[in-house]
Design a protein around this motif. Sequence first.
Motif, PDB file in Angstrom:
ATOM      1  N   LEU A  71      37.950  45.060 107.121  1.00  0.00           N
ATOM      2  CA  LEU A  71      37.928  44.019 106.089  1.00  0.00           C
ATOM      3  C   LEU A  71      36.533  43.698 105.585  1.00  0.00           C
ATOM      4  CD1 LEU A  71      40.592  41.661 107.646  1.00  0.00           C
ATOM      5  CD2 LEU A  71      40.851  43.112 105.624  1.00  0.00           C
ATOM      6  N   VAL A  72      35.513  44.047 106.352  1.00  0.00           N
ATOM      7  CA  VAL A  72      34.140  43.857 105.899  1.00  0.00           C
ATOM      8  C   VAL A  72      33.342  45.121 106.163  1.00  0.00           C
ATOM      9  CG1 VAL A  72      34.172  41.344 106.293  1.00  0.00           C
ATOM     10  CG2 VAL A  72      33.255  42.845 108.055  1.00  0.00           C
ATOM     11  N   THR A  73      32.316  45.299 105.363  1.00  0.00           N
ATOM     12  CA  THR A  73      31.382  46.400 105.554  1.00  0.00           C
ATOM     13  C   THR A  73      29.997  45.806 105.738  1.00  0.00           C
ATOM     14  OG1 THR A  73      30.976  46.628 103.181  1.00  0.00           O
ATOM     15  CG2 THR A  73      32.733  47.998 104.125  1.00  0.00           C
ATOM     16  N   ALA A  74      29.117  46.583 106.345  1.00  0.00           N
ATOM     17  CA  ALA A  74      27.763  46.105 106.607  1.00  0.00           C
ATOM     18  C   ALA A  74      26.761  47.149 106.163  1.00  0.00           C
ATOM     19  CB  ALA A  74      27.593  45.823 108.095  1.00  0.00           C
ATOM     20  N   ARG A  75      25.637  46.672 105.653  1.00  0.00           N
ATOM     21  CA  ARG A  75      24.538  47.581 105.327  1.00  0.00           C
ATOM     22  C   ARG A  75      23.241  46.903 105.717  1.00  0.00           C
ATOM     23  NH1 ARG A  75      24.154  44.698 101.051  1.00  0.00           N
ATOM     24  NH2 ARG A  75      22.860  44.831  99.247  1.00  0.00           N
ATOM     25  N   ARG A  76      22.355  47.688 106.261  1.00  0.00           N
ATOM     26  CA  ARG A  76      21.056  47.164 106.676  1.00  0.00           C
ATOM     27  C   ARG A  76      20.147  47.072 105.463  1.00  0.00           C
ATOM     28  NH1 ARG A  76      18.575  45.789 111.013  1.00  0.00           N
ATOM     29  NH2 ARG A  76      20.148  46.582 112.444  1.00  0.00           N
ATOM     30  N   THR A  77      19.524  45.901 105.305  1.00  0.00           N
ATOM     31  CA  THR A  77      18.537  45.674 104.253  1.00  0.00           C
ATOM     32  C   THR A  77      17.309  45.090 104.937  1.00  0.00           C
ATOM     33  OG1 THR A  77      20.287  45.213 102.656  1.00  0.00           O
ATOM     34  CG2 THR A  77      18.084  44.517 102.050  1.00  0.00           C
ATOM     35  N   GLY A  78      16.318  45.939 105.186  1.00  0.00           N
ATOM     36  CA  GLY A  78      15.150  45.482 105.930  1.00  0.00           C
ATOM     37  C   GLY A  78      15.571  45.122 107.343  1.00  0.00           C
ATOM     38  N   ARG A  79      15.288  43.888 107.733  1.00  0.00           N
ATOM     39  CA  ARG A  79      15.646  43.426 109.070  1.00  0.00           C
ATOM     40  C   ARG A  79      17.007  42.745 109.108  1.00  0.00           C
ATOM     41  NH1 ARG A  79      10.781  40.137 111.498  1.00  0.00           N
ATOM     42  NH2 ARG A  79      12.406  39.854 113.063  1.00  0.00           N
ATOM     43  N   SER A  80      17.633  42.575 107.967  1.00  0.00           N
ATOM     44  CA  SER A  80      18.922  41.881 107.888  1.00  0.00           C
ATOM     45  C   SER A  80      20.068  42.877 107.764  1.00  0.00           C
ATOM     46  CB  SER A  80      18.967  40.964 106.670  1.00  0.00           C
ATOM     47  OG  SER A  80      18.016  39.946 106.761  1.00  0.00           O
ATOM     48  N   ILE A  81      21.227  42.429 108.198  1.00  0.00           N
ATOM     49  CA  ILE A  81      22.453  43.172 107.958  1.00  0.00           C
ATOM     50  C   ILE A  81      23.266  42.330 106.989  1.00  0.00           C
ATOM     51  CG2 ILE A  81      24.560  44.121 108.937  1.00  0.00           C
ATOM     52  CD1 ILE A  81      23.036  44.508 111.548  1.00  0.00           C
ATOM     53  N   VAL A  82      23.552  42.914 105.832  1.00  0.00           N
ATOM     54  CA  VAL A  82      24.292  42.213 104.786  1.00  0.00           C
ATOM     55  C   VAL A  82      25.751  42.644 104.864  1.00  0.00           C
ATOM     56  CG1 VAL A  82      24.544  41.876 102.296  1.00  0.00           C
ATOM     57  CG2 VAL A  82      22.264  42.023 103.317  1.00  0.00           C
ATOM     58  N   TYR A  83      26.637  41.649 104.902  1.00  0.00           N
ATOM     59  CA  TYR A  83      28.068  41.899 104.997  1.00  0.00           C
ATOM     60  C   TYR A  83      28.740  41.626 103.661  1.00  0.00           C
ATOM     61  CZ  TYR A  83      27.677  42.378 109.997  1.00  0.00           C
ATOM     62  OH  TYR A  83      27.354  42.832 111.245  1.00  0.00           O
ATOM     63  N   ARG A  84      29.720  42.471 103.366  1.00  0.00           N
ATOM     64  CA  ARG A  84      30.544  42.322 102.158  1.00  0.00           C
ATOM     65  C   ARG A  84      31.994  42.528 102.543  1.00  0.00           C
ATOM     66  NH1 ARG A  84      29.645  46.275  97.740  1.00  0.00           N
ATOM     67  NH2 ARG A  84      31.144  44.883  96.786  1.00  0.00           N
ATOM     68  N   THR A  85      32.882  41.958 101.751  1.00  0.00           N
ATOM     69  CA  THR A  85      34.298  42.223 101.973  1.00  0.00           C
ATOM     70  C   THR A  85      34.638  43.596 101.417  1.00  0.00           C
ATOM     71  OG1 THR A  85      34.843  41.112  99.902  1.00  0.00           O
ATOM     72  CG2 THR A  85      35.030  39.817 101.908  1.00  0.00           C
ATOM     73  N   ASP A  86      35.589  44.235 102.058  1.00  0.00           N
ATOM     74  CA  ASP A  86      36.126  45.484 101.527  1.00  0.00           C
ATOM     75  C   ASP A  86      37.398  45.100 100.782  1.00  0.00           C
ATOM     76  OD1 ASP A  86      37.373  47.896 100.976  1.00  0.00           O
ATOM     77  OD2 ASP A  86      36.719  48.824 102.845  1.00  0.00           O
ATOM     78  N   LEU A  87      37.240  44.778  99.513  1.00  0.00           N
ATOM     79  CA  LEU A  87      38.362  44.275  98.729  1.00  0.00           C
ATOM     80  C   LEU A  87      39.460  45.313  98.548  1.00  0.00           C
ATOM     81  CD1 LEU A  87      36.504  42.090  96.088  1.00  0.00           C
ATOM     82  CD2 LEU A  87      37.756  41.333  98.120  1.00  0.00           C
ATOM     83  N   SER A  88      39.110  46.580  98.531  1.00  0.00           N
ATOM     84  CA  SER A  88      40.151  47.605  98.399  1.00  0.00           C
ATOM     85  C   SER A  88      41.011  47.651  99.661  1.00  0.00           C
ATOM     86  CB  SER A  88      39.553  48.970  98.096  1.00  0.00           C
ATOM     87  OG  SER A  88      38.746  49.414  99.156  1.00  0.00           O
ATOM     88  N   ARG A  89      40.410  47.443 100.821  1.00  0.00           N
ATOM     89  CA  ARG A  89      41.173  47.401 102.073  1.00  0.00           C
ATOM     90  C   ARG A  89      42.085  46.172 102.084  1.00  0.00           C
ATOM     91  NH1 ARG A  89      41.825  50.690 106.560  1.00  0.00           N
ATOM     92  NH2 ARG A  89      42.301  49.412 108.357  1.00  0.00           N
ATOM     93  N   PHE A  90      41.532  45.032 101.641  1.00  0.00           N
ATOM     94  CA  PHE A  90      42.338  43.817 101.589  1.00  0.00           C
ATOM     95  C   PHE A  90      43.494  43.992 100.603  1.00  0.00           C
ATOM     96  CE2 PHE A  90      43.090  39.382 100.122  1.00  0.00           C
ATOM     97  CZ  PHE A  90      43.621  38.907 101.307  1.00  0.00           C
ATOM     98  N   GLN A  91      43.233  44.651  99.486  1.00  0.00           N
ATOM     99  CA  GLN A  91      44.284  44.928  98.508  1.00  0.00           C
ATOM    100  C   GLN A  91      45.378  45.785  99.146  1.00  0.00           C
ATOM    101  OE1 GLN A  91      42.945  47.230  95.158  1.00  0.00           O
ATOM    102  NE2 GLN A  91      44.838  46.935  94.034  1.00  0.00           N
ATOM    103  N   ALA A  92      44.983  46.744  99.958  1.00  0.00           N
ATOM    104  CA  ALA A  92      45.964  47.596 100.630  1.00  0.00           C
ATOM    105  C   ALA A  92      46.826  46.783 101.600  1.00  0.00           C
ATOM    106  CB  ALA A  92      45.261  48.734 101.367  1.00  0.00           C
ATOM    107  N   VAL A  93      46.213  45.817 102.286  1.00  0.00           N
ATOM    108  CA  VAL A  93      46.974  44.953 103.194  1.00  0.00           C
ATOM    109  C   VAL A  93      47.974  44.122 102.398  1.00  0.00           C
ATOM    110  CG1 VAL A  93      46.834  43.010 104.812  1.00  0.00           C
ATOM    111  CG2 VAL A  93      45.165  44.873 104.949  1.00  0.00           C
ATOM    112  N   MET A  94      47.510  43.535 101.302  1.00  0.00           N
ATOM    113  CA  MET A  94      48.396  42.724 100.469  1.00  0.00           C
ATOM    114  C   MET A  94      49.540  43.578  99.912  1.00  0.00           C
ATOM    115  SD  MET A  94      47.228  39.692 100.665  1.00  0.00           S
ATOM    116  CE  MET A  94      48.147  38.897  99.382  1.00  0.00           C
TER     117      MET A  94
END
Length: 124
Positions: free
Chosen positions: A61-84
């Motif tokens: 439901l979420v993905t992560a990507r490293r940006t410098g020293r932070s990990i930025v999280y986003r929703t995986d809306l296509s996965r959520f759409q598949a669940v719905m």
Amino acid sequence: METEPAILALAALAQSTRLDVFRLLVRHEPEGLPAGEIAVALAVPQNTMSAHLAVLSRAGLVTARRTGRSIVYRTDLSRFQAVMAFLVNDCCDGRPEICAPLIESISPCCPPKRRRKANVRSHV
């Protein structure tokens, strides 16, 4: 979508903090939020937040990507759409007039934007 991935996603959202995280990230699409900001926004200790984010990530439901020293999280809306879609796939035994209110209720926030036509005057 198969049953097991749907159960995993629904189980991940069946906990109040994780549901709050998911909803917060949906509001911050497409940029996402660093893990630390998520923890502060929801007043959850960072180590606890990491565990919740890991559950959401394993559920897809979420993905992560490293940006410098932070990990930025986003929703995986296509996965959520598949669940719905999995949940309503067989809605109303193929009678769309019954399903229409359900579909409308989950799509009011983001109607498609209409393109404005250029104001072109005809010189005749």
